[in-house]
Design an enzyme around this catalytic site. Structure first.
Site, short mmCIF file in Angstrom:
data_model
loop_
_atom_site.label_atom_id
_atom_site.label_comp_id
_atom_site.label_asym_id
_atom_site.label_seq_id
_atom_site.Cartn_x
_atom_site.Cartn_y
_atom_site.Cartn_z
N ARG A 124 -2.37 -6.03 -8.57
CA ARG A 124 -1.40 -7.11 -8.47
C ARG A 124 -1.80 -8.21 -9.44
O ARG A 124 -2.98 -8.57 -9.50
CB ARG A 124 -1.39 -7.71 -7.06
CG ARG A 124 -0.79 -6.85 -6.01
CD ARG A 124 -1.24 -7.29 -4.65
NE ARG A 124 -2.68 -7.13 -4.54
CZ ARG A 124 -3.37 -7.36 -3.42
NH1 ARG A 124 -2.76 -7.79 -2.35
NH2 ARG A 124 -4.67 -7.19 -3.40
N HIS A 141 0.84 -1.21 0.00
CA HIS A 141 0.00 0.00 0.00
C HIS A 141 0.88 1.26 0.00
O HIS A 141 0.60 2.22 -0.73
CB HIS A 141 -0.87 0.05 1.26
CG HIS A 141 -1.92 -1.03 1.37
ND1 HIS A 141 -2.05 -1.82 2.48
CD2 HIS A 141 -2.89 -1.42 0.51
CE1 HIS A 141 -3.06 -2.66 2.31
NE2 HIS A 141 -3.59 -2.44 1.13
N SER A 147 -2.72 -7.89 2.64
CA SER A 147 -3.05 -7.77 4.07
C SER A 147 -3.54 -9.12 4.58
O SER A 147 -3.24 -9.52 5.71
CB SER A 147 -4.14 -6.73 4.29
OG SER A 147 -3.68 -5.46 3.92
N LYS A 173 -16.26 -7.26 6.00
CA LYS A 173 -15.07 -8.09 5.76
C LYS A 173 -14.50 -8.63 7.07
O LYS A 173 -13.48 -9.33 7.06
CB LYS A 173 -13.99 -7.24 5.07
CG LYS A 173 -13.98 -7.35 3.55
CD LYS A 173 -12.69 -6.77 3.00
CE LYS A 173 -12.43 -7.16 1.56
NZ LYS A 173 -11.14 -6.64 1.07
P1 ADP Z 1 -9.86 -3.51 -0.58
O1 ADP Z 1 -10.67 -4.24 0.46
O2 ADP Z 1 -10.54 -2.26 -1.08
O3 ADP Z 1 -9.35 -4.36 -1.70
P2 ADP Z 1 -7.12 -3.42 0.36
O4 ADP Z 1 -6.59 -2.72 1.56
O5 ADP Z 1 -6.99 -4.90 0.33
O6 ADP Z 1 -8.62 -2.94 0.25
O7 ADP Z 1 -6.43 -2.85 -0.94
C1 ADP Z 1 -6.52 -1.49 -1.29
C2 ADP Z 1 -5.89 -1.29 -2.66
O8 ADP Z 1 -4.49 -1.53 -2.57
C3 ADP Z 1 -6.42 -2.23 -3.75
O9 ADP Z 1 -6.44 -1.52 -4.98
C4 ADP Z 1 -5.37 -3.32 -3.80
O10 ADP Z 1 -5.32 -3.93 -5.07
C5 ADP Z 1 -4.12 -2.49 -3.54
N1 ADP Z 1 -3.03 -3.30 -3.01
C6 ADP Z 1 -3.05 -4.13 -1.94
N2 ADP Z 1 -1.84 -4.71 -1.75
C7 ADP Z 1 -1.03 -4.23 -2.74
C8 ADP Z 1 0.33 -4.47 -3.13
N3 ADP Z 1 1.08 -5.35 -2.49
N4 ADP Z 1 0.81 -3.81 -4.19
C9 ADP Z 1 0.02 -2.95 -4.87
N5 ADP Z 1 -1.27 -2.70 -4.59
C10 ADP Z 1 -1.79 -3.33 -3.53
#
Ligand code: ADP
Length: 169
Positions: free
Chosen positions: A97, A19, A135, A43
């Protein structure tokens, strides 16, 4: 000149190096970034909305690349497009990703484009080094006592340790 404002929405449960990489690189696309932390109670997050927001604010404040000058972290609990309109943003930023994210992100971008065609969704490809960080896996590995220190900051690592009852390795 008008400021280009972007919104980077997510659950951030918890914030990872993946992130933070997207947040830093958003500087190439927007003048100001609002990191929007969604409550996402459905979630069943490990960290409360307040905890997730506080962790992200800590990361932004402690970053040594001046993130605090142009990044703001805000919790939200409503339709994303409403939030985006309220803060006068012109785009939504998301990280992408490999193939696994594509279908969900494609659908979400399509639905949001219908809700407001003026707001573009912009995708930044995950960096090679952060590609495999999620995450969800960070939490699973931490619960089982594994070492997640290369996926999250020392601050997040300590909070994860508190949550799962294992000390940070
Ligand atoms: P959500 O529940 O909205 O998917 P996340 O916190 O899982 O929330 O992810 C938020 C954003 O960050 C999403 O667009 C996800 O694809 C991106 N993201 C999560 N991990 C990574 C990573 N390792 N590299 C790039 N983008 C990421």
């Amino acid at each position: 000149m008008t400021q280009r404002v972007g919104v980077y929405p997510g659950t951030f449960d918890p914030v990872t190096n993946g992130h933070m990489d997207i947040i830093s690189r958003a500087r190439h696309v927007v003048d100001k970034l609002i990191v929007a932390v969604h409550s996402n109670a459905g979630k069943g997050p490990m960290f409360s909305l307040d905890e997730r927001t506080a962790l992200l604010r800590d990361e932004v404040t402690n970053a040594n690349n001046g993130l605090a000058d142009w990044v703001e972290v805000r919790p939200f609990n409503k339709l994303l497009m409403k939030f985006v309109e309220e803060v006068n943003a012109s785009c939504i930023l998301r990280g992408l990703r490999a193939v696994s994210d594509f279908e969900y992100e494609f659908q979400m971008a399509g639905m949001n484009a219908r809700l407001n065609p003026e707001i573009e969704t912009v995708f930044l490809m995950a960096s090679e080094r952060q590609q495999f960080i999620s995450s969800r896996f960070v939490k699973e590995i931490a619960k089982l006592g594994g070492d997640v220190s290369s996926f999250v900051s020392p601050r997040v690592l300590a909070k994860l340790g508190d949550k799962v009852g294992h000390p940070a390795p």
